[in-house]
Design an enzyme around this catalytic site. Structure first.
Site, short mmCIF file in Angstrom:
data_model
loop_
_atom_site.label_atom_id
_atom_site.label_comp_id
_atom_site.label_asym_id
_atom_site.label_seq_id
_atom_site.Cartn_x
_atom_site.Cartn_y
_atom_site.Cartn_z
N GLU A 132 42.13 32.25 26.78
CA GLU A 132 40.77 31.78 26.45
C GLU A 132 40.38 32.24 25.04
OE1 GLU A 132 37.51 32.65 29.26
OE2 GLU A 132 36.18 32.71 27.52
N SER A 291 41.29 34.11 40.65
CA SER A 291 42.57 33.39 40.65
C SER A 291 43.26 33.45 42.01
CB SER A 291 43.48 33.98 39.58
OG SER A 291 43.56 35.38 39.73
S1 SF4 Z 1 33.88 29.11 36.04
FE1 SF4 Z 1 35.83 30.28 35.91
S2 SF4 Z 1 36.97 29.34 34.24
FE2 SF4 Z 1 34.84 28.69 34.04
S3 SF4 Z 1 33.93 30.14 32.67
FE3 SF4 Z 1 33.54 30.88 34.72
S4 SF4 Z 1 35.25 32.28 35.13
FE4 SF4 Z 1 35.85 31.06 33.34
#
Ligand code: SF4
Length: 310
Positions: A132, A291
Site C-alpha cells: 500500500e 486477512s
Molecule cells: S477496508 Fe481493508 S483494504 Fe480497505 S482501507 Fe480498510 S483495511 Fe485497507
C-alpha cells in the site's frame, strides 16, 4: 467447552471486494493473474489458486502479454498501470475504494504543491516496502518520505511545509503521537506551525477492531488467533489480543491446534491445556486478522471440537 468465533474478525470490505472480483473473473474464464498475494493468508491464496488464480510478481508483469491481471486491495503505483498497458494487459482493479481515495488525495496534494518554494514534503506514516505504501509513494513520483515510527520524524526538515498522511492500517494512537512530536519540534525550533498539515487517513474498519478484539479476548479463557505469518495486520492484532489475554495462541491452520494448545507456555498454559481437553465449561474464543477468512476460523473451531470431544 463454549467456542465462539469473533463476529468482528475476518476480511475487511476491501479484501472481500478484491476476492469477489477474482472469483467472478475465474468463474467466467477459469484463469486470472494476480500481482502479489491477493491476501496475506496462504490458505486463502491456495483456495483461489485451485480455481485458476496465478500469483505473479513485477518481473512477470513485464513479460506477460494480452492477459487479465488483478490488482489487489492494497493498490498500486501509476507505473504498474503503465507497464500493464504497454504489454496489452487488461487491469482488473481490485484496489479498495478507501485506498483509492487516499491515493487521489496524495496525488492532488503533490500536484498542487510540487512547484512551491520552499518545496514542501509529503510524509506517509506507514511500513516501508508495504504494497500500500509503495502505491502511495508512487502518487508523488516516489518523493514522499516514509515514517515508520514517531521517532523517525527527525528525518523531516521542520523549516519547510509538511503534509502528513497515514497508511490505512496504522495505529491511530501512534499517528497522534507522531503529530504531537512534529508540532513540538516545529514550535521548539521557532518555525510556522501553520505549515504543518496532517490528515488522519487510517481506515476505521481496522482501527475499531483493536478495542473490539481486546474486549472479546478478555471474555475468553483461551484465545486462538488465526492468521498468516506474512500479514502485518495479523502480527499487530495478535499482540493486542495477547496483551488483553495472555492465553492467546497464534494458529495458521487447523493442523496446529492440538500441538499449540499442548505446548502453550502462557502463564496458565499447562492448566488451560488440561482444561481444554477435559473441561466442558472452558470458554475458547477464535478470532483473526483482516486477512483471515471466516472458513478458516470455522475449520479451527471444528478441529477443536473433534479433538476435545466437546
Ligand atoms: S477496508 Fe481493508 S483494504 Fe480497505 S482501507 Fe480498510 S483495511 Fe485497507
Amino acid at each position: 467447552m463454549i467456542v465462539t468465533i469473533d463476529s468482528h474478525s475476518g476480511f475487511c470490505a476491501g479484501v472481500t471486494g478484491a476476492i469477489r472480483r477474482a472469483e467472478n473473473e475465474l468463474q467466467q474464464t477459469g484463469q486470472l493473474y494476480c500481482l502479489g498475494d491477493i491476501v496475506h493468508n496462504g490458505q486463502e491464496v491456495q483456495r483461489l489458486e485451485k480455481l485458476g488464480l496465478e500469483t505473479i510478481d513485477y518481473d512477470d508483469l513485464r513479460t506477460i502479454h494480452n492477459a487479465r491481471v488483478l490488482l489487489r486491495a492494497h493498490g498500486e503505483p501509476p507505473s504498474t498501470y503503465w507497464i500493464a498497458q504497454q504489454n496489452g494487459n487488461t487491469i482488473i482493479d481490485g484496489t479498495c475504494p478507501v485506498v483509492k481515495r487516499l491515493q487521489q488525495r496524495i496525488a492532488e496534494t503533490y500536484n498542487a504543491h510540487k512547484h512551491d518554494n520552499p518545496q514542501p514534503q509529503i510524509a506517509i506514516f506507514g511500513k516501508r516496502g508495504h504494497a500500500e505504501v509503495i502505491g502511495l509513494q508512487g502518487q508523488t513520483n516516489n518523493t514522499a518520505i516514509v515514517i515508520e515510527k514517531p521517532e523517525e520524524a527527525e528525518t523531516l526538515d521542520f523549516s519547510r511545509p509538511i503534509y502528513l498522511f497515514s497508511q490505512t492500517t496504522k495505529s491511530v494512537e501512534e499517528f497522534n503521537q507522531l503529530v504531537e512530536h512534529i508540532k513540538g519540534k516545529i514550535s521548539d525550533l521557532g518555525f510556522q506551525i501553520a505549515n504543518f498539515k496532517f490528515y488522519d487517513t487510517i481506515c476505521r474498519s481496522v482501527a475499531n477492531r483493536v478495542e473490539q478484539l481486546k474486549t472479546f479476548a478478555r471474555e475468553q479463557d483461551l484465545v486462538l488467533f488465526v492468521g498468516g505469518t506474512k500479514s502485518s495486520n495479523a502480527a499487530v492484532l495478535f499482540n493486542h489480543c495477547k496483551q488483553a489475554n495472555p492465553n492467546t495462541l497464534f494458529i495458521t491452520s487447523p493442523d496446529e491446534v492440538e500441538d499449540k494448545i499442548k505446548s502453550s507456555n502462557s502463564p496458565q498454559g499447562v492448566q488451560i491445556a488440561r482444561r481444554a481437553f477435559k473441561s466442558s465449561n472452558l470458554k475458547v474464543g477464535i478470532c483473526g486478522a483482516t486477512s483471515t477468512p471466516l472458513w478458516l476460523m470455522e475449520q479451527v473451531r471444528d478441529k477443536l471440537t473433534i479433538l476435545t470431544g466437546h
